[in-house]
Design an enzyme around this catalytic site. Structure first.
Site, PDB file in Angstrom:
ATOM      1  N   VAL A 440      -2.485   7.167   3.265  1.00  0.00           N
ATOM      2  CA  VAL A 440      -2.729   5.813   4.125  1.00  0.00           C
ATOM      3  C   VAL A 440      -2.077   5.804   5.085  1.00  0.00           C
ATOM      4  CG1 VAL A 440      -0.604   3.491   2.950  1.00  0.00           C
ATOM      5  CG2 VAL A 440      -1.860   5.203   1.815  1.00  0.00           C
ATOM      6  N   ASP A 577      -0.594   3.411 -14.212  1.00  0.00           N
ATOM      7  CA  ASP A 577       0.272   3.994 -13.255  1.00  0.00           C
ATOM      8  C   ASP A 577       2.018   3.757 -12.233  1.00  0.00           C
ATOM      9  OD1 ASP A 577       0.727   6.024 -11.607  1.00  0.00           O
ATOM     10  OD2 ASP A 577      -0.394   6.476 -10.337  1.00  0.00           O
TER      11      ASP A 577
END
Ligand SMILES: Nc1ncnc2c1ncn2[C@@H]1O[C@H](COP(=O)(O)OP(=O)(O)OP(=O)(O)O)[C@@H](O)[C@H]1O
Length: 810
Positions: A440, A577
């Site tokens: 990212v 998650d």
């Protein structure tokens, strides 16, 4: 990203900023003894992602302009980019060499970075004069005087010429903009100095002021704009021993904030966006640069600044939604015009600006893209002229983009510095992190907005995994507009066939692996800091003290966490998650990210089955560990919403105690054993608010059917303390009775004491039982027996005193 990491290492608190260059500094010539790697080091430092602990970062750009003389930047890189620490302003700081191009002598600048610009902390902008500027105090075209604050700030810009100097008032939004990215390409041993853009925002207030401008000023502005657009907004020189590359950032699209852009723009609330583009003529004399901070055009006459047509229009009145006041649109690029030093692009602002619909986006709307052109290699002689000329291939690419053709990508940009997603370029500002499956990056778009760009490599992955990645796009699309979910701005899956299959819900090649060099690019709303870092910060603040976490802080963020998860549960999505790192703070609100392993609840059953065990160990529910196995009754264990609730319980536990419930169990097997054991009792430390304890227990019930659902959790007494009116009046009555008894037996100390104790039990049942809850029947019985004991004692006491009075014959 280490999925096991619960509490990340605190990030550096300091923000590195470019220094304010004093106006009287006299830079020396372009040669420098400073070593480029040093300089690079500092520049990189300036662009490192900050995960500030003490401060909040902002994706907002503040007006800033810099023109750093080359030598200073090189010799004093530490001061030019490094030490400008501002802990208060945590915005992403991007130093900007604002579109000033210096004719570099290749011979002199070999392997050196040309950094131009002066930095003005006060955001004043001192572009070259439009006309008739004689001295080196180039009349500022746009002059912003502003000390940036967090909120909006007025900046005065004077549009200057000899004849006319008008002041425009712009409201700068809390955005700063400017970037200088320096990249060291080890392969070519070149250094690139990249410009950035300056953006000043204006809000609706500008309209009236703009309207006051005279035609002459508008003409001046036109000329300025044309001139800017005739040249790259910024140009970086990469001059190596073997080649010279000139990279320029055409910020032509920076002002391309049209209604659609705005409506899909995540920062629309921050006001309109007027890009103050770099200066008209890049044909500056380097000596001017060297002699002072003021940029001066060698040919500042209006003639020279004529060229590309660009129109600014005040649109505030029309664009009510996005409050964009000024728009510029750049259309076609005409090489022949450029050769004449004229306008090469025409920019027309239609009354109703063109909307960028999805189809346009997908086709890579050229005008909306920061146009980066590189020339490499260049001969020494040619490299001295940094003007860019579009190559044939670039034109072809543009044509291809325009047609939406899926022709192989021809790259005319530096992949180390830019990402291209659907034809739009995003300049890299630094790597934010890498997850289990992705990288990212923090990026800046051509309209000067900071985004996060998630890049997932598909090659070598099995199709099932790749399919899952694409599904994240699907979910994010589904969750568009939900303000507690991170927003997907744009995406591109280079493997079109794969995307097609995902979108159609089919997958033919389930067992195969992705062979092609495919990627998924996702442009996402940028999060400033994640909850894991926030918690880490919070616990660091309390370090050493015996303080407990501030319950209002806890309530505030816990509620946001619940609301975010509620949003996806309502959409029949199970995240799977959930962990603090997957909640990002965006403009003060927590937003949920990372739907990489999320699953949709397909049928009406509330549970879903998973192909594999998923989640982050410390937050995984018992059923996630045992997914697809059979339970004691022979039923298949499935993961559904309750599994997310367990993870939320772990997050809450961590917020309260600073560690996860099973943190003492270090290995996978130890965790597995203890979490899957229905008889294992989680240890809870003492908390001042018993409702908080109850709340954690409601989430961390081993039996998934006993766990509360989000709507219930949102109503839990910890968030909504119960004060039933009947109960309060009941308490009042009883308290009055006791008060009466106490008053009548005021000379009996023991009786008064008993009254007080009963009263305390009635009015505040929790306190006297020493932070134990009254929720269990056993506890309730104990409390009542305590009460009846007290009542009995009081009754006895009163009876005794009655007898005594009788005995005395009173
Ligand atoms: N929109 C965003 N803004 C800022 N940072 C982000 C954004 N999206 C992700 N990140 C950061 O990037 C890192 C990895 O992101 P993400 O969790 O989406 O990747 P991943 O491959 O799914 O990782 P994992 O599966 O290990 O959680 C994290 O540190 C996260 O905080």
């Amino acid at each position: 990203m280490d999925r096991e990491a619960n509490l990340p290492v605190p990030a550096a608190k300091n923000i590195i900023r470019p220094p304010v260059k004093p106006p009287d500094t006299t830079p020396s010539s372009s040669s420098s003894s400073s070593s480029p790697p040093d300089f690079l080091h500092h520049v990189h430092a300036a662009f490192k992602r900050h995960r500030p602990l003490a401060t909040r970062q902002s994706n907002i750009l503040r007006p800033r302009r810099m023109l750093v003389p080359q030598r200073e930047a090189l010799t004093n890189s530490g001061s030019s980019l490094g030490p400008m620490v501002d802990a208060k302003k945590s915005q992403d700081v991007i130093s900007l060499s604002q579109g000033h191009m210096v004719k570099d002598s290749v011979g002199e600048t070999k392997n050196m970075v040309t950094v131009l610009g002066e930095i003005q902390e006060d955001a004043s902008i001192t572009p070259p004069t439009i006309s008739g500027c004689k001295d080196d105090k180039a009349i500022p075209l746009l002059h912003g005087e502003s000390q940036q604050t967090d909120g909006q700030k007025k900046v005065q810009h004077s549009v200057g010429s000899n004849a006319v100097s008008q002041e425009m008032e712009w409201i700068t939004s809390n955005q700063m903009e400017a970037s200088t990215v320096l990249n060291h390409d080890s392969k070519h041993r070149n250094f690139q100095n990249l410009e950035s853009e300056i953006s000043l925002r204006s809000d609706g207030g500008i309209t009236s002021l703009l309207s006051k401008r005279t035609t002459a000023v508008q003409d001046q502005l036109h000329q300025f704009s044309r001139n800017f657009l005739s040249q790259p907004a910024t140009q970086s020189s990469v001059v190596g021993s073997s080649c010279a590359t000139s990279t320029s950032v055409h910020s032509t699209s920076a002002p391309m904030l049209n209604l659609t852009t705005c409506s899909s723009h995540l920062h629309r609330d921050s006001g309109s966006h007027v890009a103050v583009e770099p200066f008209g003529d890049f044909n500056m004399q380097s000596q001017n640069i060297n002699q002072g901070n003021v940029v001066q055009l060698s040919n500042p006459s209006p003639k020279d600044t004529s060229g590309m047509l660009i129109e600014q229009k005040a649109l505030a009145g029309k664009a009510s939604n996005c409050a964009i006041d000024t728009q510029m649109e750049v259309k076609e690029y005409d090489q022949s015009k450029e050769q004449q030093g004229r306008v090469t692009k025409e920019s027309n602002i239609p009354e109703n600006p063109p909307l960028l619909d999805n189809s346009t986006k997908g086709k890579g709307y050229v005008g909306d893209v920061t146009n980066i052109q590189s020339q490499a290699p260049l001969s020494k002689s040619s490299s001295s002229d940094m003007k860019l000329e579009p190559s044939k291939s670039e034109k072809q690419e543009r044509a291809a983009c325009g047609k939406g053709a899926s022709a192989p990508r021809k790259r005319n940009y530096d992949q180390d510095l830019f990402f291209k997603v659907n034809g739009k370029l995003y300049q890299r500002l630094g790597k934010i992190g890498s997850g289990g499956s992705s990288e990212v990056h923090k990026v800046i778009s051509s309209d000067c907005t900071i985004y996060a760009l998630k890049k997932i490599k598909l090659k070598g992955r099995d199709y099932t995994t790749a399919f899952g990645f694409c599904q994240e796009i699907e979910y994010l699309n589904k969750l568009k507009g939900k303000n507690n979910i991170i927003q997907l701005i744009d995406y591109e899956v280079t493997d079109k066939a794969l995307l097609h299959e995902v979108m159609n819900g089919s997958m033919s090649n389930k067992d195969g692996r992705v062979k092609d060099d495919g990627y998924i690019y996702m442009v996402l709303e940028y999060g400033e800091i994640d909850l894991a870092h926030m918690l880490s910060q919070k616990w660091n603040e309390m370090d050493g003290s015996y303080q407990t976490i501030d319950q209002n802080w806890l309530r505030f963020y816990w509620q946001q966490i619940l609301q975010a998860v509620n949003t996806i549960h309502e959409e029949r999505i199970v995240h799977s998650d959930l962990k603090p790192a997957n909640f990002l703070l965006v403009k003060g609100s927590l937003k949920l990210i990372d739907f990489g392993i999320a699953k949709a609840i397909m049928s009406d059953t509330t549970n879903i089955q998973r192909d594999s065990q998923v989640g982050t160990l410390s937050y995984m529910s018992p059923e996630a560990f045992m997914c697809n196995e059979n339970d004691a009754n022979g039923n298949t264990i499935k993961c559904g919403r309750p599994s997310d609730i367990w993870s939320l319980g772990c997050i809450l536990y961590q917020m309260v105690y600073g560690r996860t419930p099973f943190s003492e169990y270090k290995t996978f097997w130890a965790k597995f054993k203890v979490i899957t054991d229905p008889n294992h009792e989680i240890t809870y430390g003492p908390v001042s608010n018993p409702w908080l304890l109850d709340l954690m227990k409601k989430c961390l019930a081993w039996d998934r059917n006993e766990r509360w659902r989000i709507p219930q959790l949102l109503q839990h007494p910890f968030l909504v303390p119960p004060v039933p009116p009947q109960l309060s009046s009941f308490k009042d009555k009883n308290c009055k009775l006791l008060q009466l008894i106490a008053e009548t037996s005021s000379n009996d100390h023991e009786a008064s004491m008993l009254c007080c104790q009963i009263q305390e039990l009635l009015c505040n049942p929790v306190q006297p039982v020493a932070s134990q809850l009254l929720t269990s029947r056993e506890q309730q019985c104990k409390s009542l027996s305590q009460m009846s004991k007290l009542c009995f004692l009081l009754q006895e006491r009163l009876a005794n005193s009655e007898r005594k009075i009788e005995d005395l014959g009173m």
